[in-house]
Design an enzyme around this catalytic site. Structure first.
Site, mmCIF file in Angstrom:
data_model
loop_
_atom_site.group_PDB
_atom_site.id
_atom_site.type_symbol
_atom_site.label_atom_id
_atom_site.label_comp_id
_atom_site.label_asym_id
_atom_site.label_seq_id
_atom_site.Cartn_x
_atom_site.Cartn_y
_atom_site.Cartn_z
ATOM 1 N N ASP A 210 28.970 11.281 -1.741
ATOM 2 C CA ASP A 210 29.516 10.850 -2.780
ATOM 3 C C ASP A 210 28.765 10.060 -3.693
ATOM 4 O OD1 ASP A 210 31.470 10.600 -4.676
ATOM 5 O OD2 ASP A 210 32.636 8.961 -3.640
ATOM 6 N N HIS B 245 36.574 1.916 1.117
ATOM 7 C CA HIS B 245 36.004 2.732 2.486
ATOM 8 C C HIS B 245 34.821 2.599 2.783
ATOM 9 C CE1 HIS B 245 35.862 4.693 -1.677
ATOM 10 N NE2 HIS B 245 34.613 4.849 -1.168
ATOM 11 N N GLN C 170 35.295 9.564 3.713
ATOM 12 C CA GLN C 170 35.323 8.147 3.325
ATOM 13 C C GLN C 170 36.618 7.660 3.963
ATOM 14 O OE1 GLN C 170 34.467 9.796 -0.819
ATOM 15 N NE2 GLN C 170 33.110 7.985 -1.095
ATOM 16 N N ARG D 29 29.834 -5.027 -8.472
ATOM 17 C CA ARG D 29 30.832 -4.232 -8.611
ATOM 18 C C ARG D 29 31.605 -3.683 -7.700
ATOM 19 N NH1 ARG D 29 31.290 1.520 -8.561
ATOM 20 N NH2 ARG D 29 32.049 2.808 -10.682
ATOM 21 N N ASP E 25 33.790 -1.475 -6.365
ATOM 22 C CA ASP E 25 33.931 -0.215 -6.381
ATOM 23 C C ASP E 25 35.453 0.024 -6.004
ATOM 24 O OD1 ASP E 25 33.068 2.596 -6.698
ATOM 25 O OD2 ASP E 25 33.702 2.582 -4.643
ATOM 26 N N GLU F 228 35.981 -2.228 -11.101
ATOM 27 C CA GLU F 228 35.900 -0.755 -11.316
ATOM 28 C C GLU F 228 37.221 -0.297 -11.124
ATOM 29 O OE1 GLU F 228 35.242 3.866 -10.756
ATOM 30 O OE2 GLU F 228 35.457 2.298 -8.997
ATOM 31 N N HIS G 135 28.432 7.654 -14.498
ATOM 32 C CA HIS G 135 27.942 8.686 -13.221
ATOM 33 C C HIS G 135 29.207 9.562 -12.991
ATOM 34 C CE1 HIS G 135 29.984 5.528 -11.425
ATOM 35 N NE2 HIS G 135 30.032 6.302 -10.551
ATOM 36 N N ASP G 136 30.358 9.144 -13.367
ATOM 37 C CA ASP G 136 31.516 9.723 -13.202
ATOM 38 C C ASP G 136 31.806 10.757 -14.322
ATOM 39 O OD1 ASP G 136 31.935 9.119 -10.735
ATOM 40 O OD2 ASP G 136 33.027 7.061 -11.228
ATOM 41 N N ARG H 10 29.466 16.517 -10.937
ATOM 42 C CA ARG H 10 29.328 15.390 -11.812
ATOM 43 C C ARG H 10 27.609 15.216 -11.695
ATOM 44 N NH1 ARG H 10 32.786 10.903 -8.454
ATOM 45 N NH2 ARG H 10 32.072 12.261 -6.869
HETATM 46 C C1 GLC Z 1 34.259 5.030 -7.920
HETATM 47 C C2 GLC Z 1 32.779 5.563 -8.023
HETATM 48 C C3 GLC Z 1 32.821 7.069 -7.835
HETATM 49 C C4 GLC Z 1 33.270 7.321 -6.493
HETATM 50 C C5 GLC Z 1 34.600 6.590 -6.081
HETATM 51 C C6 GLC Z 1 34.837 6.380 -4.438
HETATM 52 O O1 GLC Z 1 35.236 5.238 -8.702
HETATM 53 O O2 GLC Z 1 32.381 5.459 -9.552
HETATM 54 O O3 GLC Z 1 31.671 7.865 -8.192
HETATM 55 O O4 GLC Z 1 33.494 8.685 -6.194
HETATM 56 O O5 GLC Z 1 34.453 5.264 -6.402
HETATM 57 O O6 GLC Z 1 34.025 5.493 -3.967
#
Ligand code: GLC
Length: 627
Positions: free
Chosen positions: A114, A157, A225, A255, A257, A299, A368-369, A493
């Protein structure tokens, strides 16, 4: 009193109260453990970073300054490895970058991971990128250039191969309690009733059967994950320790996540639960005690009503994240371009309640998403649209399937159950450059360049840290080669995660008339304008001024130095605007920051050229002293 004692006296109660709010009785003993972790981390904090702490305490608004420019890149795709990044800092400095988010670089699991978000070891760097020492060296090098390193901490995760998961698989009860494990489908089925799916296409459902566990594992994202169990105070201590470790390596912004997902509750979407904010508050207080230089970025890709809590509302005011992604603004940028209409954006932005004045948006055009069409049905209705139909239109438009579309995007995670479709693609390809270049249509190329610059003008002018996404400064197109890599092929992506084209960067600087050169020069011009405009300090809110013309977006900023009015033409047409609309806010004479000219607003109207942005600043004359 020592520094530690002073800071503990200031933030200790806050830390303890938030831990108690989450763990209740189980807090006994936990607080003492946390104090010990913090004490050890502060002892180990390098002198240079302690000085940074002092400097930041003197400038608590460092992230809010108009001088902040963010850049987001994969270390390997940007320059091979960490040393390569250190060798390519001129490019960043040349764009005024002060904040560098290097995409996940901690050791991931082998194979599919991922994009690095399946971490196998938080205390090791990906082998091909370098070592932990290289990382510490890089942060030092960045700091000497005035750039703060931003890194992900994946909190929701770990990879199935992480030591905790490995021990859980081996049957260690201590580590089994780090995860959500179920012997059969009874509980998972109950939870599933109200859980959305993040990756309905390649990872349907939220639970994965694991033979070694002999049960179901909670896996919100991909099957590899494993969601960690934050109801376990040991998990809290583990992550706090990791955060302090990263802070002591010199990471300046963490960040958080997928932070919205870390607390689960039956009968809900298991996102945005109150405990998420208590936990953030506890981590924040601990960081303020050990490493006050460090900021948090949430995020949380959630709706506006939920989002604001990540910046601190009510008792969490000033206590949680310093920064959060403005996902809604990003979505609206693309919506405006496709529909040539700003009404929905006016509604969506007006619905945001003001953020706490000491916090900051992260504004962005691409990341990146994928782009998910986070547009509420109510907002759509208020703008005279049907939510589902508009979202579907946007997917069609950006997939290039709509008749008048200029875009070349790919559909990501089509969900037949909800008819939801998200979009992948680089900024340039979505903004029309790929199609225009292919058809050798000069006018279409011009329009694409203008769109790219317009979107950047909005994120640079909105207030917050604008995040430039690697390659967008050159108009890099979709990279279809991802399909040849077995680890990436299923996840489109990767089409917008290209390798940096240094040849294109060279061309752009040598030939400002080339397409990349025009984009790059235009962007640098906008960045320079932002840097010299104190009105863009993020403590000030951008608010919507209802536009008399649906092709224009008008934003107003109320700064003590004078009002600022921004006007954006989101269409390829010239649009006339009555000056009275502007005069009302900035008076009859204003400075226009982007052109550097003074504008007389006395005439009846002015004309905005296609995709033009205006940043008008009121001229305020300070009172003069009378002799
Ligand atoms: C966040 C990241 C993404 C990832 C997800 C799981 O949203 O930006 O790319 O797939 O977390 O970690």
């Amino acid at each position: 009193m020592t520094t530690f004692e002073l800071r503990l006296a200031r933030y200790g109660a806050d830390l303890e109260a938030s831990l108690r709010a989450v763990y209740g009785e189980r807090t006994d003993g936990l607080f003492a453990r946390v104090i010990e972790l913090m004490r050890r981390a502060l002892e180990r904090r390098p002198e240079e970073l302690r000085q940074l702490d002092e400097a930041r305490l003197l400038r608590p608004d460092w992230l809010q300054q108009p001088g902040m420019i963010g850049y987001v890149a994969y270390a390997d795709r940007y320059a091979g490895d960490l040393q390569g990044v250190a060798d390519h800092l001129d490019h960043l400095c040349d764009h005024g970058v002060t904040y560098l988010h290097l995409m996940p670089l901690l050791k991931p699991r082998a194979g599919e991971n991922d994009g690095g978000y399946a971490v196998a070891d938080y205390r090791a760097v990906r082998n091909d990128l370098g070592t932990v020492d290289d990382l510490a060296d890089l942060t030092r090098e960045l700091r000497s250039r005035g750039i703060s390193l931003v890194m992900d901490l994946v909190l929701n995760h770990v990879a199935r191969e992480h030591e905790w998961a490995r021990k859980a698989r081996e049957g260690d009860p201590h580590y089994r309690d780090y995860f959500y494990l179920y012997p059969d489908r009874t509980e998972p089925d109950e939870y599933e009733k109200s859980l959305p799916e993040v990756f309905p296409d390649f990872a349907p459902g939220n639970f994965t059967w694991d033979d070694e566990i002999d049960g179901w594992v909670w896996t919100t994202f991909n099957s590899y994950q494993w969601d960690v169990n934050w109801t376990n105070p040991d998990v809290f201590c583990e992550y706090l320790d990791i955060m302090l470790y990263l802070a002591n390596l010199g990471v300046e912004v963490i960040r958080l996540d997928a932070i919205a997902f870390i607390w689960k509750r039956l009968g809900t979407s298991s996102q945005n639960q109150p405990e998420v904010h208590h936990l953030t508050q506890a981590l924040r207080a601990a960081l303020r005690i050990v490493a006050p230089a460090v900021a948090f970025k949430a995020e949380a890709i959630v709706g506006p009503d939920d989002l604001i809590y990540y910046l601190g509302v009510g008792s969490h005011h000033g206590q949680v994240s310093d920064m959060a992604y403005h996902n809604s603004l990003m979505v609206q940028l693309w919506s405006m371009l496709a529909s040539r209409d700003t009404r929905l954006t006016e509604v969506a932005l007006s619905a945001f309640r003001p953020k706490p004045t000491n916090t900051t948006w992260a504004t962005y055009v691409r990341c990146h998403d994928d782009i998910g069409w986070a547009i509420g049905d109510e907002d759509a209705a208020a703008a005279g649209l049907d939510g589902a139909a508009h979202r579907s239109f946007l997917s069609d438009f950006y997939a290039g399937a709509y008749p008048t579309s200029f875009a070349r995007g790919l559909v990501f995670q089509e969900n037949p159950a909800t008819n939801d479709r998200r979009i992948s693609g680089t900024l340039a390809s979505l903004a029309g450059l790929e199609k225009a270049l292919e058809s050798r249509d000069e006018r279409a190329v011009d329009a694409a360049v203008q769109r790219i610059l317009l979107l950047h003008a909005v994120i640079l002018g909105f207030g917050g840290v604008p995040l430039l996404y690697m390659g967008d400064e050159l108009g890099m197109l979709n990279d279809y080669s991802y399909a040849d890599d077995p680890d990436h092929a299923a996840d489109n992506r990767w089409v917008h995660r290209p390798r940096m084209d240094w040849e294109l960067a060279r061309q752009a600087s040598e030939d400002p008339g080339s397409v990349a050169g025009r984009i790059n020069a235009g962007l640098k011009h906008l960045i320079a304008a932002r840097k010299r405009t104190p009105h863009l300090h993020a403590s000030v809110e951008s608010t919507v001024v209802p536009s008399p013309d649906a092709r224009l977006l008008i934003l107003r900023r109320e700064h003590p130095l004078g009002r600022m009015l921004q006007v954006y033409n989101v269409t390829e047409w010239a649009v006339q605007l009555e000056c009275a609309v502007l005069r009302e806010h900035v008076g009859g004479e204003a400075s226009e920051v982007l052109s550097g000219y003074d504008y007389s607003l006395a005439p009846y109207s002015l004309t905005l050229t296609p995709y033009q942005a205006l940043w008008l600043v009121e001229k305020v004359t300070p009172p003069t002293s009378h002799a």
